[in-house]
Design a protein around this motif. Sequence first.
Motif, PDB file in Angstrom:
ATOM      1  N   HIS A 142       0.839  -1.198   0.000  1.00  0.00           N
ATOM      2  CA  HIS A 142       0.000   0.000   0.000  1.00  0.00           C
ATOM      3  C   HIS A 142       0.881   1.257   0.000  1.00  0.00           C
ATOM      4  O   HIS A 142       0.640   2.198  -0.760  1.00  0.00           O
ATOM      5  CB  HIS A 142      -0.913  -0.033   1.232  1.00  0.00           C
ATOM      6  CG  HIS A 142      -1.674   1.236   1.481  1.00  0.00           C
ATOM      7  ND1 HIS A 142      -2.940   1.454   1.012  1.00  0.00           N
ATOM      8  CD2 HIS A 142      -1.327   2.359   2.164  1.00  0.00           C
ATOM      9  CE1 HIS A 142      -3.347   2.651   1.394  1.00  0.00           C
ATOM     10  NE2 HIS A 142      -2.381   3.224   2.093  1.00  0.00           N
ATOM     11  N   GLU A 143       1.915   1.246   0.837  1.00  0.00           N
ATOM     12  CA  GLU A 143       2.815   2.408   0.881  1.00  0.00           C
ATOM     13  C   GLU A 143       3.546   2.563  -0.450  1.00  0.00           C
ATOM     14  O   GLU A 143       3.741   3.679  -0.937  1.00  0.00           O
ATOM     15  CB  GLU A 143       3.808   2.292   2.041  1.00  0.00           C
ATOM     16  CG  GLU A 143       3.170   2.269   3.435  1.00  0.00           C
ATOM     17  CD  GLU A 143       2.188   3.414   3.679  1.00  0.00           C
ATOM     18  OE1 GLU A 143       2.445   4.543   3.206  1.00  0.00           O
ATOM     19  OE2 GLU A 143       1.153   3.181   4.335  1.00  0.00           O
ATOM     20  N   HIS A 146       1.524   4.430  -2.727  1.00  0.00           N
ATOM     21  CA  HIS A 146       1.585   5.884  -2.542  1.00  0.00           C
ATOM     22  C   HIS A 146       2.765   6.470  -3.314  1.00  0.00           C
ATOM     23  O   HIS A 146       2.651   7.554  -3.885  1.00  0.00           O
ATOM     24  CB  HIS A 146       1.717   6.223  -1.052  1.00  0.00           C
ATOM     25  CG  HIS A 146       0.403   6.153  -0.314  1.00  0.00           C
ATOM     26  ND1 HIS A 146      -0.762   6.654  -0.828  1.00  0.00           N
ATOM     27  CD2 HIS A 146       0.078   5.645   0.908  1.00  0.00           C
ATOM     28  CE1 HIS A 146      -1.750   6.450   0.038  1.00  0.00           C
ATOM     29  NE2 HIS A 146      -1.257   5.834   1.099  1.00  0.00           N
ATOM     30  N   GLU A 194      -6.022   6.730  -1.300  1.00  0.00           N
ATOM     31  CA  GLU A 194      -5.904   5.517  -0.494  1.00  0.00           C
ATOM     32  C   GLU A 194      -6.414   4.304  -1.259  1.00  0.00           C
ATOM     33  O   GLU A 194      -5.818   3.234  -1.238  1.00  0.00           O
ATOM     34  CB  GLU A 194      -6.670   5.670   0.817  1.00  0.00           C
ATOM     35  CG  GLU A 194      -6.126   6.737   1.743  1.00  0.00           C
ATOM     36  CD  GLU A 194      -4.645   6.586   2.028  1.00  0.00           C
ATOM     37  OE1 GLU A 194      -4.158   5.441   2.111  1.00  0.00           O
ATOM     38  OE2 GLU A 194      -3.953   7.613   2.123  1.00  0.00           O
ATOM     39  N   HIS A 239      -7.039   7.451   6.738  1.00  0.00           N
ATOM     40  CA  HIS A 239      -7.422   6.391   5.812  1.00  0.00           C
ATOM     41  C   HIS A 239      -8.939   6.217   5.765  1.00  0.00           C
ATOM     42  O   HIS A 239      -9.626   6.555   6.709  1.00  0.00           O
ATOM     43  CB  HIS A 239      -6.735   5.078   6.198  1.00  0.00           C
ATOM     44  CG  HIS A 239      -5.273   5.104   5.887  1.00  0.00           C
ATOM     45  ND1 HIS A 239      -4.352   5.700   6.711  1.00  0.00           N
ATOM     46  CD2 HIS A 239      -4.579   4.647   4.826  1.00  0.00           C
ATOM     47  CE1 HIS A 239      -3.152   5.595   6.165  1.00  0.00           C
ATOM     48  NE2 HIS A 239      -3.254   4.953   5.024  1.00  0.00           N
TER      49      HIS A 239
HETATM   50 ZN   LIG Z   1      -2.296   5.192   2.755  1.00  0.00          ZN
END
Ligand SMILES: [Zn+2]
Lengths: 269, 167
Positions: A142-143, A146, A194, A239
Amino acid sequence: MRFVAKRQKEGVNVSDTHPLVEASTLIVGLAAIFAIIAVALIFVVELALYFVSAEDEANLFGDWLPDDLITVAPNDERLYQTQLLVDRLASHWPGAPYTFRVEIDDSEIANAMALPGGLIIVTQGLLNQVESENELAFVLGHELGHFRNRDHIRALGRGIVLSMFFAVVTGNDAAGIGIKAADITLRGFSRRQETRADEFGLGLVHSEYGHVDESWRLFERWNIDGSSFLDLVTYLSTHPETGDRIADMKRHAELERWPVDGEITDLSW
Amino acid sequence: MEGNIEQINLFLNFGLPFLILMIAYFFGSYIEKRHFRSIRKREAELLDFPVVSFDTMPDDWNVSRSDMVTGSIVISLDYFKRVIAGLRGLIGGRIKTYEPLLERARREALLRMSEEARTQGYDAIFNVRLETSRLANARRDGKGVAGVEMLAFGTAVKFASRFANSE
Ligand SMILES: [Zn+2]
């Protein structure tokens, strides 16, 4: 001289404006100003993203660390293993402009963040809560998502706006409301980011393990487990609501035909 | 459950400060209105009592005794006034919520001084002066004002014969 009795004249020294009118004018006006500044800064950040490439950013911030970061010992096994996991996941992102670096913050609040130059910070609180490598892999993926969308720069922009507002209004409770209004405006923009990061992270997890099992198990636990109520609130502040989030991820996995069951890898520490 | 947390967050962030502000406004304005009513009533009672700012006595005042009289008052800011003034401080302009506070303080101090003089049997006050002082800070960081003090003082006089030499 003769004394003539007169009543005190009233009104010259006191404004006619009703206090509630004064209050609402000020509060609404300031909230509007804050929101406009916030939106203007989002625009500036988008411009910066357009002109400064990810490669430039990686060069600029290649060995940067936040000053207030309190890390664990550099020979910590968890640090080594997490870095290894990030490298494995990142190998499924060919041409990634960053060299990813992992640091562990000693905070007990479960969180992970992406910072300029490819720096990924995970908190000890998060490492204490993950129960399998797959759970951790999704958070790291997930990071990486980003970084892929360069949301971390946007998040930084948001942080700068908010701390700027805080500096201006220190200690004023009503102005604090203005800051929260600005925060919520900005948060609206970040919800979509997100979701996109979730989808990218899920893809990396699938490439690495061949399935996406346990990717959202951490969030399911947070949803059910009342004891992590506080963590949930802090997590929510940046989030999307976890319930929607899990549903979105399941839908995305189904759409991409990624298996949701598979072999679980234990944590190596 | 997530919905509830969002609502709790919303309440804590916006509802609660607003509620506290409104409660403070309610009490603050009630006290202020009551004070202004009392001020007007007592001013009406003192209508024929000369309070002047000349620093020398008018020639035609034939005085038998005199003394210094004082009246002072300390009024606290309410939370509403303080918050709104704080917002005003960000952009500048008249701090309108403080104006009635100072007005009350000035008139109350003058009233107390006059009432004191009348109780002691004096007929008038001249050379009246007003002073204000800043009290302790409201917050530990040295910012904010806890309240306002207003001091009125002057020379009270008793006429030998009331307005004997007038006209
Ligand atoms: Zn995030």
